[in-house]
Design an enzyme around this catalytic site. Structure first.
Site, PDB file in Angstrom:
ATOM      1  N   ARG A   1      -2.395  -6.252  -8.138  1.00 44.65           N
ATOM      2  CA  ARG A   1      -1.991  -5.459  -6.979  1.00 44.65           C
ATOM      3  C   ARG A   1      -0.983  -6.274  -6.174  1.00 44.65           C
ATOM      4  O   ARG A   1      -0.752  -7.439  -6.480  1.00 44.65           O
ATOM      5  CB  ARG A   1      -3.198  -4.996  -6.146  1.00 44.65           C
ATOM      6  CG  ARG A   1      -4.361  -5.914  -6.075  1.00 44.65           C
ATOM      7  CD  ARG A   1      -4.106  -7.217  -5.407  1.00 44.65           C
ATOM      8  NE  ARG A   1      -3.593  -7.025  -4.054  1.00 44.65           N
ATOM      9  CZ  ARG A   1      -2.966  -7.934  -3.350  1.00 44.65           C
ATOM     10  NH1 ARG A   1      -2.742  -9.158  -3.855  1.00 44.65           N
ATOM     11  NH2 ARG A   1      -2.532  -7.708  -2.139  1.00 44.65           N
ATOM     12  N   GLY A   2      -0.438  -5.633  -5.132  1.00 46.93           N
ATOM     13  CA  GLY A   2       0.635  -6.296  -4.388  1.00 46.93           C
ATOM     14  C   GLY A   2       1.962  -5.788  -4.934  1.00 46.93           C
ATOM     15  O   GLY A   2       2.140  -5.695  -6.157  1.00 46.93           O
ATOM     16  N   ALA A   3       2.873  -5.460  -4.016  1.00 50.02           N
ATOM     17  CA  ALA A   3       4.094  -4.750  -4.417  1.00 50.02           C
ATOM     18  C   ALA A   3       4.913  -5.477  -5.498  1.00 50.02           C
ATOM     19  O   ALA A   3       5.195  -4.899  -6.555  1.00 50.02           O
ATOM     20  CB  ALA A   3       4.935  -4.472  -3.177  1.00 50.02           C
TER      21      ALA A   3
ATOM     22  N   ARG B   1       0.889   3.962  -9.071  1.00 48.43           N
ATOM     23  CA  ARG B   1       0.678   3.875  -7.611  1.00 48.43           C
ATOM     24  C   ARG B   1       1.958   4.362  -6.923  1.00 48.43           C
ATOM     25  O   ARG B   1       3.056   4.019  -7.358  1.00 48.43           O
ATOM     26  CB  ARG B   1       0.334   2.426  -7.187  1.00 48.43           C
ATOM     27  CG  ARG B   1      -1.015   1.953  -7.731  1.00 48.43           C
ATOM     28  CD  ARG B   1      -1.455   0.657  -7.086  1.00 48.43           C
ATOM     29  NE  ARG B   1      -1.963   0.857  -5.737  1.00 48.43           N
ATOM     30  CZ  ARG B   1      -2.262  -0.146  -4.903  1.00 48.43           C
ATOM     31  NH1 ARG B   1      -2.097  -1.403  -5.282  1.00 48.43           N
ATOM     32  NH2 ARG B   1      -2.732   0.104  -3.689  1.00 48.43           N
TER      33      ARG B   1
ATOM     34  N   GLN C   1      -8.893  -7.972   0.228  1.00 54.61           N
ATOM     35  CA  GLN C   1      -7.860  -8.858  -0.344  1.00 54.61           C
ATOM     36  C   GLN C   1      -7.717 -10.138   0.479  1.00 54.61           C
ATOM     37  O   GLN C   1      -7.364 -11.189  -0.052  1.00 54.61           O
ATOM     38  CB  GLN C   1      -6.500  -8.136  -0.397  1.00 54.61           C
ATOM     39  CG  GLN C   1      -6.416  -7.013  -1.410  1.00 54.61           C
ATOM     40  CD  GLN C   1      -6.751  -5.670  -0.794  1.00 54.61           C
ATOM     41  OE1 GLN C   1      -7.566  -5.573   0.104  1.00 54.61           O
ATOM     42  NE2 GLN C   1      -6.131  -4.613  -1.295  1.00 54.61           N
TER      43      GLN C   1
ATOM     44  N   ASP D   1       5.030  -3.241   1.389  1.00 56.15           N
ATOM     45  CA  ASP D   1       5.045  -2.488   0.130  1.00 56.15           C
ATOM     46  C   ASP D   1       6.322  -1.698  -0.023  1.00 56.15           C
ATOM     47  O   ASP D   1       6.799  -1.457  -1.134  1.00 56.15           O
ATOM     48  CB  ASP D   1       3.826  -1.574   0.045  1.00 56.15           C
ATOM     49  CG  ASP D   1       2.612  -2.428  -0.210  1.00 56.15           C
ATOM     50  OD1 ASP D   1       2.063  -2.969   0.761  1.00 56.15           O
ATOM     51  OD2 ASP D   1       2.266  -2.619  -1.388  1.00 56.15           O
TER      52      ASP D   1
ATOM     53  N   ASN E   1       2.920  -1.105   4.889  1.00 54.03           N
ATOM     54  CA  ASN E   1       2.138  -2.236   4.367  1.00 54.03           C
ATOM     55  C   ASN E   1       0.652  -1.871   4.451  1.00 54.03           C
ATOM     56  O   ASN E   1       0.273  -0.791   4.925  1.00 54.03           O
ATOM     57  CB  ASN E   1       2.450  -3.511   5.156  1.00 54.03           C
ATOM     58  CG  ASN E   1       1.882  -4.747   4.496  1.00 54.03           C
ATOM     59  OD1 ASN E   1       2.013  -4.940   3.293  1.00 54.03           O
ATOM     60  ND2 ASN E   1       1.200  -5.586   5.240  1.00 54.03           N
ATOM     61  N   LYS E   2      -0.175  -2.790   4.010  1.00 50.93           N
ATOM     62  CA  LYS E   2      -1.628  -2.564   3.940  1.00 50.93           C
ATOM     63  C   LYS E   2      -2.177  -1.961   5.222  1.00 50.93           C
ATOM     64  O   LYS E   2      -1.814  -2.382   6.311  1.00 50.93           O
ATOM     65  CB  LYS E   2      -2.305  -3.897   3.618  1.00 50.93           C
ATOM     66  CG  LYS E   2      -3.817  -3.882   3.523  1.00 50.93           C
ATOM     67  CD  LYS E   2      -4.366  -2.823   2.598  1.00 50.93           C
ATOM     68  CE  LYS E   2      -3.839  -2.876   1.193  1.00 50.93           C
ATOM     69  NZ  LYS E   2      -4.158  -1.643   0.407  1.00 50.93           N
TER      70      LYS E   2
END
Ligand code: MRU
EC number: 5.3.1.23
Length: 354
Positions: free
Chosen positions: A55-57, A98, A205, A246, A256-257
């Protein structure tokens, strides 16, 4: 063989040249187990992205590109028919995993372009070309992160306490991180920084990944619950905030998150600088904020912690994975091409097109 200026203490995604497969660390098992998985099957990699083993852009962009390359190598070694068609289908499948992080689409567009350019070659040469493209994406990601670290570290005062949210570390990229790249470089330069990490519900996370990475690096880290961030900022315990992104829209909105927006509001109210660290592959000049799809994930992620139910099973729950921070709450965006200040619409375009 690429060499880098700093140690890559943690790698999230890499290429296995012997197997000609993509490998990744299954972040769902961290910090308790370091499981490595390798594959040349796009269906398996798509599952890893959807279920957030990776995960993570930037990381999902890199793994998607490497998955296309690994699959091309597999098809070539099997003398498979209809290679180009199969690779296009693999790109389509990875594209749908995603919806929010721009890097995924940026990387797959590059792979598609290379596929079109090399479509007339033998399967073996095509696989060679796609491998070269994917390895460039991987290498550029690491180089960009190192530059982000260097530009960003200049902005970090000696002895500063940095608050970060989610994980914008090595585990969210192929290596070195974005927000955490800045912490790493500041630390390597001898600045005695400290980090406050939010736990980042629902998937933790911050607690599972950021803490693990920073402890490995030797950088002092203190964990807080997400709902402590406002008070900790108000109390004067934070000198600056650094988060990842992201997607950054052409107007400078930062996606973002979930939870980032609340931290940005608290930072603005208390005159604490709020920095966003992201490579230009996260900046989507084609989209405005209205075009961005915010991923909604399975509500069971909210109703459970590490798989254990924490509420009534049938209660309704919302699970937005990301939120939106307005440009006027952002002090600057730190990219591999330099630090971008407002007005963002004008300066982001200049930076990306430079
Ligand atoms: O849902 P996730 O864990 O993929 O979300 C990740 C984030 O929001 C990160 O902050 C972002 O991708 C930046 S990563 C360098």
């Amino acid at each position: 063989m690429y060499t880098y200026k700093y140690p890559l203490t943690v790698k999230a995604v890499w290429w296995d040249e012997t197997k000609r497969e993509v490998c990744w660390i299954n972040t769902l098992k961290l910090p308790f187990e370091e499981e490595v998985i390798c594959s040349n099957d796009p269906v398996r990699v798509a599952k890893a992205i959807v279920e957030m083993e990776v995960r993570g852009a930037p990381a999902i962009g890199v793994i998607a590109a490497l998955a296309v390359a690994a699959y091309a190598n597999k098809l070539a070694s099997e003398n498979s028919p209809n290679v180009v068609e199969k690779l296009n289908e693999a790109i389509d499948l990875l594209w749908r995993t995603r919806p929010t992080a721009y890097n995924l689409f940026w990387a797959l567009e590059r792979m598609r372009k290379r596929l079109v350019a090399s479509a007339g070659l033998s399967p073996r040469s095509l696989a060679g070309d796609l491998t070269e493209e994917a390895l460039s994406i991987l290498n550029e990601d690491i180089e960009a992160n190192i530059k982000i670290g260097e530009y960003g570290a200049d902005l970090v005062p000696e002895g500063a306490t940095i608050l970060t949210h989610c994980n914008a570390g090595a585990l969210a990229t192929s290596a070195f991180g974005t927000a955490e790249a800045i912490m790493r470089v500041a630390w390597y330069r001898g600045k005695k920084i400290k980090v406050i990490a939010t736990e980042t519900r629902p998937l933790l996370q911050g607690a599972r990944l950021t803490v693990w990475e920073l402890v490995k690096e030797g950088i002092p880290v203190t964990l807080i619950t997400d709902n402590m961030a406002g008070y900790v900022i108000r109390k004067g315990l934070v000198d600056l905030v650094i988060v990842g992104a992201d997607r950054i829209t052409r107007e400078g909105y930062v996606v973002n998150k979930i939870g980032t927006y609340m931290i940005a509001l608290a930072a603005k109210r208390n005159n604490v600088p709020f920095y966003v660290a992201a490579p230009t592959s996260t900046i989507d000049l084609k989209s405005g904020i209205r075009d961005v799809v915010i991923e909604e994930r399975n509500p069971m992620e909210v109703k459970t912690v590490m798989g254990r139910l924490i509420t009534l099973e049938n209660v309704k729950a919302l699970n937005y994975a990301f939120d939106v921070t307005d440009p006027d709450l952002v002090t600057a965006i730190i990219t591999e091409k330099g630090v971008v200040y407002p007005p963002f619409e004008e300066n982001l375009r200049k930076t990306v097109e430079r």
